[in-house]
Write an enzyme that holds these catalytic residues in place. Structure first.
Site, short mmCIF file in Angstrom:
data_model
loop_
_atom_site.label_atom_id
_atom_site.label_comp_id
_atom_site.label_asym_id
_atom_site.label_seq_id
_atom_site.Cartn_x
_atom_site.Cartn_y
_atom_site.Cartn_z
N ASP A 110 117.97 -69.25 15.53
CA ASP A 110 116.57 -68.86 15.34
C ASP A 110 115.76 -69.97 14.65
OD1 ASP A 110 114.87 -66.01 15.14
OD2 ASP A 110 114.37 -67.44 13.57
N SER A 137 113.51 -62.72 21.69
CA SER A 137 114.17 -62.94 22.98
C SER A 137 114.93 -61.69 23.41
CB SER A 137 115.10 -64.16 22.92
OG SER A 137 116.08 -63.99 21.92
N LEU A 178 112.66 -65.18 16.92
CA LEU A 178 113.21 -65.69 18.18
C LEU A 178 114.46 -64.92 18.58
CD1 LEU A 178 112.63 -69.51 17.94
CD2 LEU A 178 111.19 -67.70 18.86
N ASP A 179 115.35 -64.64 17.65
CA ASP A 179 116.52 -63.82 17.98
C ASP A 179 116.07 -62.46 18.50
OD1 ASP A 179 118.66 -65.50 17.47
OD2 ASP A 179 118.82 -64.93 15.37
N GLN A 180 115.18 -61.83 17.74
CA GLN A 180 114.79 -60.48 18.14
C GLN A 180 113.71 -60.49 19.21
OE1 GLN A 180 114.88 -57.24 15.40
NE2 GLN A 180 115.66 -58.53 13.76
#
Lengths: 404, 404
Positions: A139, A171, A167-169
């Site tokens: 992230d 995406s 970004l992790d969540q």
């Protein structure tokens, strides 16, 4: 499960944050999610601190409503079990480094042969194209690489990673949207397909407004602290005690603010008459406003601003958000029965469907908690299950006594 | 349109950022989106700076693939036009303040009467429950109110708004996911339903990991700059010139980093042996690393770190992201023909579907660009259209000459 994806089966071989966040969304929507984990350690996030009764809190957050089966992918029997699970699945999700799924024999081309209608989702750091597709990425690394970090932070301070995992969540959200869209498409067309998303693409999209601003003006976007390039006054202000946040986007709201501050003469002040004037004279305007705010406490001002219709908030601590009346009214925290953790509450997804409501029905599984029940549902007999356990192809949870 | 929502018709009465971002997602997925705008000014975002050839860049970003019709909702004829549009629509999206849609006669209960299978989405600041549901709210206000702002920024600096609009656009993503899920449900059940989401719920969900950390440990989450509470070394480091970002989440990556830095003795150093040790001794570890990084330039280090398999990035400027090879390889920027702006490029959504690809086919509409074509499709004759224009019930684009 009562959600809209009831009856959909998802095979989930992802680890860490982004992939499991994606399949958690599908699980909350009512899909049956089978989480395949490697022997002994399982998903890395199980050990990401802080731990709560020995369970990683990030793991707890993003793995509810799933079942866990432990399979050693390096064995041929293990691989056969995967193919067997794929046969009557609807969705497969992986977040390996580029090329690894194909090497393992579980790339899209492999699994399409096993199940023609399969929706196959790849979630990666940099996408499936370009020189960086081989790169590992987290992230924060991709926040740096997509320009987010460079525009995040106080004006004179250091850059910062956005404090939540956007970004992790993010995406994960795009991947879930792609999968549900592909399920909808399959109803019409009968066809499965490949869904691809990545942290990099998600990051570039988050900066879209800033990219267009740059393309329009040639001015490099910069860190603005709590302020916003397009509006003034807009940001955090000191009071007699805690800071408060206000946001004024038009003249009508500015007039309301001036009334609350008993500074109605500012409404017709040439320096502040329009938003454009206020943006130009932001520094002097902010100083004027802060000198008034400093005369009373945050809680008094918030009350007066609310009465006056001015968008405002105190800058909440995380601990206060947990206990806030609005969090309670919106039922954002859902109690979940967990075998080890008393009083576990997990945040539900931030949307609701009136006719097919989302639910949290199952606590995040212990490693291998569902290995046996899943294999029995596939009509694998208990003798074979025992053999597979002895060979180390599968594992069952330490917490459960295996009974033939 | 070739996307999965081909054939779906969306009536969109939203303004500003969150609502139009939601319907832009549906439009990119192939739905036909009819954007209803108020006379004279249209959507507020059309005038949100910076402007590009007179068009607000935020408007440009989030309104492609839509058609614009101008209707005065305050007239009874205008309201009848809305009901007429709803009759054969699949989805309706609004982001009015709490209660206003019902007052206007376009609440869920009203429109359900007109179209039983309708999917009706409300996107609001604070949700449909609780004392704050009446409050206005903007991205930054709700970032303050959900704890995001309090944990965003450099350790010793001021708090900051996350530099990208994670609540406006995040709630748009959740709303779109809810709508597509409801469309999938409707195929099975034949039933429409209500979808609700808000900036507040989205913000609480973003902070989920931090809330659980607090519940597990009782330690208040704080601003960490570019660092991460759970890992070390993880953050930005000065070099001989620009800063670089590295992220080390396990011992194997730490060993790789030590090799790149020619400091293999650190691998077995008691202070740095495990991630837990490294988190405890973060300050001294970061100092040790930075003293090595300062000996060479960022571009040299990035090359060596990539060769050595260490997750890393320079901290990109927005202008560099636009031109980067990875942005080009992933085709994140799509050229769009616009009647006023030459060389307009818009970021596509960050996911791809192999069998029902997403496309950007239509530039963001001028105000009222499609008023006439939409009404003609509803079999409203040209004489009636002329009358409605004269009465001020509808408007057509200045750019288009109205021909009977």
């Amino acid at each position: 499960m009562t959600g809209p994806l009831k009856g959909i089966r998802v095979i989930d071989i992802t680890t860490n944050i982004s992939g499991p966040s994606l399949t958690m969304i599908l699980a909350d929507l009512g899909a049956e999610v089978i989480k395949i984990e490697r022997p002994n350690t399982g998903d890395d996030s199980r050990m990401m601190g802080p731990l709560w009764e020995g369970e990683g809190v990030y793991y707890l957050h993003i793995n509810r409503n799933k079942r866990s089966i432990v399979i050693d992918l390096r064995t041929s029997e293990g691989k056969d079990l995967i193919y067997d699970l794929i046969k009557d699945a609807d969705v497969f999700v992986e977040n390996f480094r580029y090329g690894k799924a194909s090497k393992l024999g579980i790339g899209y081309e492999d699994l399409k042969e096993v199940n023609k209608g399969l929706i196959y989702c790849s979630l990666s750091a940099y996408g499936q194209e370009g020189e960086k597709r081989h790169k590992p990425g987290y992230d924060a690394i991709v926040q740096a690489d997509t320009g987010i970090m460079g525009i995040n932070g106080s004006e004179d301070g250091e850059v910062a990673r956005a404090g939540v995992s956007i970004l992790d969540q993010g995406s994960a959200m795009w991947g879930a949207l792609g999968i549900v869209s592909a399920l909808y498409h399959r109803v019409q067309s009968g066809k499965g397909q490949k869904v691809e998303t990545s942290l990099y693409e998600t990051g570039v999209f988050w900066t879209g407004y800033h990219m267009l601003s740059y393309m329009a003006t040639g001015i490099e976007p910069k860190k603005m602290g709590t302020n916003h390039a397009s509006f003034a006054p807009y940001g955090a202000f000191a009071t007699a005690d805690d800071s408060i946040m206000i946001g004024i986007s038009n003249n009508s709201l500015f007039a309301k603010l001036c009334k609350v501050l008993s500074k109605e003469e500012w409404i017709e002040d040439d320096r502040f008459r329009t938003n454009l004037n206020r943006v130009e004279n932001r520094t002097v305007l902010n100083d004027c406003i802060e000198s008034v705010f400093k005369t009373k406490s945050a809680s008094v001002w918030i009350h007066e601003l609310e009465e006056g219709g001015v968008p405002s908030s105190i800058i909440q601590k995380v601990s206060s958000v947990i206990k806030s009346a609005q969090t309670e009214s919106t039922k954002m925290l859902t109690p979940v029965n967990h075998p080890k953790i008393k009083g576990l509450n997990l945040p539900r997804l931030p949307f609701q469907l009136s006719d097919s409501p989302l639910e949290i029905q199952k606590s995040p599984p212990l490693l291998g908690e569902d290995t046996i029940s899943i294999l029995r549902e596939k009509d694998i007999d208990d003798e074979t299950i025992s053999e597979l356990i002895e060979k180390g192809v599968i594992q069952v949870s330490d917490q459960l006594e295996y009974k033939k």
